[in-house]
Design a protein around this motif. Structure first.
Motif, PDB file in Angstrom:
ATOM      1  N   PRO A 213       0.813  -1.227   0.000  1.00 15.75           N
ATOM      2  CA  PRO A 213       0.000   0.000   0.000  1.00 15.75           C
ATOM      3  C   PRO A 213       0.841   1.269   0.000  1.00 15.75           C
ATOM      4  O   PRO A 213       0.499   2.242  -0.688  1.00 15.75           O
ATOM      5  N   MET A 214       1.926   1.270   0.761  1.00 16.33           N
ATOM      6  CA  MET A 214       2.799   2.438   0.768  1.00 16.33           C
ATOM      7  C   MET A 214       3.450   2.647  -0.593  1.00 16.33           C
ATOM      8  O   MET A 214       3.580   3.781  -1.077  1.00 16.33           O
ATOM      9  N   ILE A 215       3.851   1.558  -1.243  1.00 18.94           N
ATOM     10  CA  ILE A 215       4.479   1.666  -2.563  1.00 18.94           C
ATOM     11  C   ILE A 215       3.474   2.184  -3.585  1.00 18.94           C
ATOM     12  O   ILE A 215       3.793   3.041  -4.416  1.00 18.94           O
ATOM     13  N   ARG A 216       2.240   1.695  -3.529  1.00 17.59           N
ATOM     14  CA  ARG A 216       1.209   2.174  -4.451  1.00 17.59           C
ATOM     15  C   ARG A 216       0.974   3.681  -4.270  1.00 17.59           C
ATOM     16  O   ARG A 216       0.859   4.419  -5.254  1.00 17.59           O
ATOM     17  N   ALA A 217       0.925   4.106  -3.034  1.00 17.89           N
ATOM     18  CA  ALA A 217       0.718   5.529  -2.774  1.00 17.89           C
ATOM     19  C   ALA A 217       1.896   6.354  -3.299  1.00 17.89           C
ATOM     20  O   ALA A 217       1.712   7.430  -3.886  1.00 17.89           O
ATOM     21  N   ALA A 218       3.108   5.856  -3.101  1.00 22.48           N
ATOM     22  CA  ALA A 218       4.294   6.568  -3.586  1.00 22.48           C
ATOM     23  C   ALA A 218       4.300   6.619  -5.106  1.00 22.48           C
ATOM     24  O   ALA A 218       4.635   7.658  -5.702  1.00 22.48           O
TER      25      ALA A 218
END
Length: 450
Positions: free
Chosen positions: A145-150
């Motif tokens: 999820p953090m990677i998708r947001a980034a």
């Protein structure tokens, strides 16, 4: 390290091989890659060899999977042979060969020598078990999820920079920024410090290259001094119990600092500093190259881009695409090992103890004995297991993270910008032997203005 001796060994071997040559023939030699292993190795270190090593790899395969080049050096190009060396305990990393005098002279060698990259068991085993506890598949999957947001935030930035068809450098605006954001989040590095790391990583990683003399380590030494000071300050902050951020020790810097302070023998102060620096640099350097190399391959093979778009980000299709990018354009092209034991043999070639082996990862990934039609880019290639991230004890700790970042990034990039295309200005490659990637990759997100 210890790779500065290679050029001298090659020159000596070349002179010995041609010491009794007859007078040169009146006609010039036919064009094409050199046909003997010494000439292949010398050409790989040349400017043209660094730009396009693949014809030389093909020649190496015709010579054989393992070839001696003099001075106690061997070139290993075959997939099975490289795989065997990487997995065998009979071979170790070359960092053990760095003299204390060299370490005292060069900050980069002194900084990296205690890291897991340059250590053999038992120290390597102890350090890796500690650091590896942070890179479990479960922990990496939880970062999605953090990677998708980034990724989405960076795509917004790309859209703004490339508005109205203006060219934008994919490497600077996306390929570098995504992995540095991810690894810095894991380490706990403040946002304000992150932009400087591309310059510092470029400097430090020159220490991993084959070079003619140690004077070429000046950029690496300067970067090492700055990175050591940076992490020294960050470690000191984590040790300051008066801080008002109790979560600090949940990040990787805090966790490893706490492990060091427990004084259980798993991590010395020098190893703490070395491995934090290595994790930062390795955490985005190879992923940056993976993203840039992958996008250029999509430009070169538009049918692959169409299939990837049609797949809609399906996990298996994206994973197969990433594997083929890693095989065709490995971010790490070369590594090296030292023979530690007596009686070793590789593809029928005796390897005396103390021999140094140049492992051509990029060649192994294009070995026709392992990959039919090896120069063809084919994401549907069956049983595709490139050696790009290594195997065995030194397999890259962050290889799962790099694959996840690429698997998230490529489908979202293609979906967001269906007309993504080269900008018309040729991309520039970094002038490297070991690490293969782009310095710049200009793209257009939409058609240019009329």
């Amino acid at each position: 390290m210890g790779r500065t001796a290679l050029a001298a060994s090659l020159e000596q071997a070349h002179e010995q091989a041609h010491a009794h040559d007859a007078e040169p023939a009146p006609q010039a030699a036919p064009p094409g890659p050199p046909a003997d292993p010494v000439a292949v190795a010398m050409e790989l270190l040349s400017p043209q060899g660094r730009i396009d090593p693949y014809p030389l790899y093909a020649t190496a395969h015709r010579i054989g999977p393992v070839a001696g080049i003099g001075g106690g050096w061997f070139v290993v190009a075959g997939y099975d042979a490289v795989n065997q060396v990487l997995r065998s305990t009979g071979y170790g990393v070359t960092g053990a060969q760095i003299s204390q005098e060299r370490r005292d002279e060069h900050a980069a060698l002194a900084l990296l020598a205690p890291s897991i990259l340059e250590s053999d068991p038992p120290r390597h085993t102890a350090m890796r078990s500690l650091i590896g506890s942070v890179f479990t598949p479960r922990r990496i999957a939880a970062l999605e999820p953090m990677i998708r947001a980034a990724v989405d935030e960076l795509l917004d930035g790309l859209a703004e920079s490339g508005a109205d068809g203006q060219p934008v450098d994919f490497m600077a605006e996306f390929a570098f920024r995504l992995p540095v954001t991810v690894i810095c989040e894991m380490l706990g590095v403040p946002v304000t410090d992150r932009q400087r790391f591309r310059r510092l990583a470029a400097g430090l990683t020159t220490a991993l290259e084959f070079m003619t003399d140690h004077s070429q380590l000046a950029p690496a030494d300067a970067a090492a001094v700055e990175l050591a000071a940076f992490f020294g300050d960050l470690i000191a902050e984590r040790r300051d119990d008066s801080g008002d951020a109790p979560s600090d020790r949940s990040d990787l810097v805090g966790a490893l600092t706490a492990a060091r302070d427990a004084d259980d023998g798993r991590l010395s102060e020098a190893e703490l500093l070395a491995n934090l620096t290595l994790l930062l640099v390795a955490g985005f350097e190879t992923t940056t190259d993976l993203l840039g190399n992958g996008l250029q391959l999509l430009f070169d093979h538009p049918e692959a881009a169409r299939r990837l778009r049609a797949a809609g980000g399906g996990q298996d299709d994206v994973a197969a695409f990433v594997d083929e990018v890693l095989r065709c354009e490995s971010p790490v092209q070369v590594t090296s090992r030292v023979a530690l034991a007596e009686g070793l043999e590789l593809a029928g070639v005796p390897i005396p103890a103390g021999s140094r082996l140049i492992l051509l990862i990029g060649a192994a990934n294009r070995d026709p004995a392992r990959f039919p039609d090896p120069d063809r880019f084919d994401p549907a290639r069956p049983a595709n297991k490139p050696l790009s991230f290594g195997v065995g004890a030194h397999v890259c700790l962050g290889n799962g993270l790099a694959r996840l970042e690429a698997a998230v990034a490529f489908p979202r990039l293609l979906a967001r910008f269906p007309r993504l295309a080269p900008a018309g200005t040729a991309p520039t490659r970094r002038d490297r032997v070991v690490l293969r990637g782009y310095e710049t990759l200009p793209v257009r997100l939409t058609a240019p203005p009329a």
